[in-house]
Enzyme design. Sequence first.
Site, PDB file in Angstrom:
ATOM      1  CG  ASP A  63      -1.825   1.155   1.340  1.00 38.09           C
ATOM      2  OD1 ASP A  63      -1.562   2.184   0.683  1.00 38.09           O
ATOM      3  OD2 ASP A  63      -2.828   1.052   2.062  1.00 38.09           O
ATOM      4  CB  SER A 141      -4.034  13.782 -14.280  1.00 34.76           C
ATOM      5  OG  SER A 141      -5.291  14.215 -14.718  1.00 34.76           O
ATOM      6  CE1 TYR A 154      -6.247  11.466 -10.087  1.00 34.05           C
ATOM      7  CE2 TYR A 154      -6.959  13.097 -11.692  1.00 34.05           C
ATOM      8  CZ  TYR A 154      -6.305  11.914 -11.391  1.00 34.05           C
ATOM      9  OH  TYR A 154      -5.719  11.182 -12.411  1.00 34.05           O
ATOM     10  CB  ALA A 156      -4.841  19.233  -4.208  1.00 32.97           C
ATOM     11  CB  SER A 157      -2.995  14.375  -5.296  1.00 33.57           C
ATOM     12  OG  SER A 157      -3.692  13.927  -6.450  1.00 33.57           O
ATOM     13  CE  LYS A 158      -2.712  11.848 -10.607  1.00 38.88           C
ATOM     14  NZ  LYS A 158      -1.842  10.676 -10.620  1.00 38.88           N
TER      15      LYS A 158
HETATM   16  N1  LIG Z   1      -7.325   6.388 -16.690  1.00 37.93           N
HETATM   17  C1  LIG Z   1      -7.292   7.683 -16.898  1.00 37.93           C
HETATM   18  O1  LIG Z   1      -8.164   8.245 -17.596  1.00 37.93           O
HETATM   19  C2  LIG Z   1      -6.159   8.491 -16.309  1.00 37.93           C
HETATM   20  C3  LIG Z   1      -5.980   9.794 -16.806  1.00 37.93           C
HETATM   21  C4  LIG Z   1      -4.945  10.559 -16.285  1.00 37.93           C
HETATM   22  C5  LIG Z   1      -4.127  10.033 -15.306  1.00 37.93           C
HETATM   23  N2  LIG Z   1      -4.329   8.773 -14.838  1.00 37.93           N
HETATM   24  C6  LIG Z   1      -3.435   8.268 -13.791  1.00 37.93           C
HETATM   25  O2  LIG Z   1      -2.937   7.005 -14.168  1.00 37.93           O
HETATM   26  C7  LIG Z   1      -2.585   6.261 -13.001  1.00 37.93           C
HETATM   27  C8  LIG Z   1      -3.114   4.845 -13.134  1.00 37.93           C
HETATM   28  O3  LIG Z   1      -4.519   4.861 -13.119  1.00 37.93           O
HETATM   29  P1  LIG Z   1      -5.449   3.891 -13.986  1.00 37.93           P
HETATM   30  O4  LIG Z   1      -6.284   4.770 -14.826  1.00 37.93           O
HETATM   31  O5  LIG Z   1      -4.681   2.811 -14.578  1.00 37.93           O
HETATM   32  O6  LIG Z   1      -6.416   3.372 -12.798  1.00 37.93           O
HETATM   33  P2  LIG Z   1      -6.766   1.919 -12.229  1.00 37.93           P
HETATM   34  O7  LIG Z   1      -7.104   0.979 -13.324  1.00 37.93           O
HETATM   35  O8  LIG Z   1      -7.778   2.169 -11.174  1.00 37.93           O
HETATM   36  O9  LIG Z   1      -5.391   1.463 -11.550  1.00 37.93           O
HETATM   37  C9  LIG Z   1      -4.924   2.091 -10.383  1.00 37.93           C
HETATM   38  C10 LIG Z   1      -3.818   1.260  -9.783  1.00 37.93           C
HETATM   39  O10 LIG Z   1      -3.347   1.925  -8.601  1.00 37.93           O
HETATM   40  C11 LIG Z   1      -3.294   0.979  -7.545  1.00 37.93           C
HETATM   41  N3  LIG Z   1      -3.496   1.607  -6.249  1.00 37.93           N
HETATM   42  C12 LIG Z   1      -4.544   2.349  -5.816  1.00 37.93           C
HETATM   43  N4  LIG Z   1      -4.381   2.677  -4.528  1.00 37.93           N
HETATM   44  C13 LIG Z   1      -3.209   2.122  -4.129  1.00 37.93           C
HETATM   45  C14 LIG Z   1      -2.490   2.105  -2.914  1.00 37.93           C
HETATM   46  N5  LIG Z   1      -2.949   2.711  -1.793  1.00 37.93           N
HETATM   47  N6  LIG Z   1      -1.318   1.419  -2.863  1.00 37.93           N
HETATM   48  C15 LIG Z   1      -0.839   0.780  -3.956  1.00 37.93           C
HETATM   49  N7  LIG Z   1      -1.460   0.775  -5.142  1.00 37.93           N
HETATM   50  C16 LIG Z   1      -2.638   1.436  -5.218  1.00 37.93           C
HETATM   51  C17 LIG Z   1      -4.385  -0.056  -7.856  1.00 37.93           C
HETATM   52  O11 LIG Z   1      -4.041  -1.327  -7.299  1.00 37.93           O
HETATM   53  P3  LIG Z   1      -4.653  -1.978  -5.961  1.00 37.93           P
HETATM   54  O12 LIG Z   1      -6.076  -1.554  -5.860  1.00 37.93           O
HETATM   55  O13 LIG Z   1      -4.440  -3.453  -6.194  1.00 37.93           O
HETATM   56  O14 LIG Z   1      -3.789  -1.463  -4.856  1.00 37.93           O
HETATM   57  C18 LIG Z   1      -4.285  -0.128  -9.383  1.00 37.93           C
HETATM   58  O15 LIG Z   1      -3.313  -1.075  -9.750  1.00 37.93           O
HETATM   59  C19 LIG Z   1      -3.146   7.047 -11.818  1.00 37.93           C
HETATM   60  O16 LIG Z   1      -2.094   7.739 -11.173  1.00 37.93           O
HETATM   61  C20 LIG Z   1      -4.104   8.026 -12.463  1.00 37.93           C
HETATM   62  O17 LIG Z   1      -4.234   9.204 -11.704  1.00 37.93           O
HETATM   63  C21 LIG Z   1      -5.335   7.983 -15.315  1.00 37.93           C
END
Ligand SMILES: NC(=O)c1ccc[n+]([C@@H]2O[C@H](COP(=O)([O-])OP(=O)(O)OC[C@H]3O[C@@H](n4cnc5c(N)ncnc54)[C@H](OP(=O)(O)O)[C@@H]3O)[C@@H](O)[C@H]2O)c1
Length: 272
Positions: A63, A141, A154, A156-158
């Site tokens: 985590d 993002s 979100y 703020a974090s980015k």
């Molecule tokens: N998809 C989009 O449209 C988009 C756009 C811009 C940016 N992003 C960024 O891309 C990144 C990946 O997101 P995604 O879209 O692929 O989403 P996703 O399919 O929900 O994947 C998120 C991943 O983060 C892990 N995670 C969440 N909380 C965690 C924690 N406390 N500790 C360890 N791992 C954790 C999850 O694994 P577990 O639940 O197994 O821990 C999962 O593997 C993120 O940073 C997101 O902000 C996504």
Amino acid sequence: MSNPFDLTAKSILVTGASSGIGEASAKFFISQGANVVLAARNIEKLDNLCQAFGAKAIAVQADVCIENDCKLIIDKAIEKFKGIDILINNAGISMRALFKDTEVSVLKQLMDVNFWGMVYCTKFALPYILSSKGSIVSISSIAGWRGLPGRTGYSASKFAMQGFLEALRIEMLHEGVNVMWICPSFVASNIRNTALNAQGQSQSETPLEESKLMSAEECAQRILHAIAKRKRTVVMTTQGKLTVWMNKFFPSFVDRKVYSHFANEPNSPLKK
Ligand SMILES: NC(=O)c1ccc[n+]([C@@H]2O[C@H](COP(=O)([O-])OP(=O)(O)OC[C@H]3O[C@@H](n4cnc5c(N)ncnc54)[C@H](OP(=O)(O)O)[C@@H]3O)[C@@H](O)[C@H]2O)c1
């Protein structure tokens, strides 16, 4: 997109590798010859993924909100692959609720995962990346360039992520380490289903047609392309680039465009 970058024997660590962009990236890096450490909380999913890859991959349950878990990811990477060439800070969660309705603990959770998780992993991996003259890559993002409604925590974090990385990038300028942040636009994944509501529970729905979005596989290829070119930052789509550019010169205009875009989403909190 061709990737002329030889990943053979490179050691890459991907957080959030159990789903979406992280999972697709881990698979793609392995297909290009890399050794990969896959980290996330869902160890069953990671173990299943790793089974197919034999000695080229290991799974670490972590985590990223927990500093010691992040240390464990790095320790396991060194134990197995003896070094780290590339760190991909990808683990992330989103939210969807107006700030006036949202418990402050939701924003803290967003910062813990998206910002502090990245800081911990970067801190523990840095000595090894300095020695390999490798790359630190974080998935940011468009919300890290301009605030988005219903996503105060979100955004703020980015923003915090990008400020941290810009400063670190300069510290690394003459150390041979590339620090980069990548801003996908909308990518098909689980991020909208797990996005937190005002009370901190997963909203369990997506307002978008996920099948119409960029695939996580295409996103993974673009990430590797950017790593190969040792880019500074990547904004992935034309719409994203336009938003960032317009925001610089016409922020009030972009405020109104962003409002109407997000107000038109199904179940938009702006319309409640
Ligand atoms: N998809 C989009 O449209 C988009 C756009 C811009 C940016 N992003 C960024 O891309 C990144 C990946 O997101 P995604 O879209 O692929 O989403 P996703 O399919 O929900 O994947 C998120 C991943 O983060 C892990 N995670 C969440 N909380 C965690 C924690 N406390 N500790 C360890 N791992 C954790 C999850 O694994 P577990 O639940 O197994 O821990 C999962 O593997 C993120 O940073 C997101 O902000 C996504």
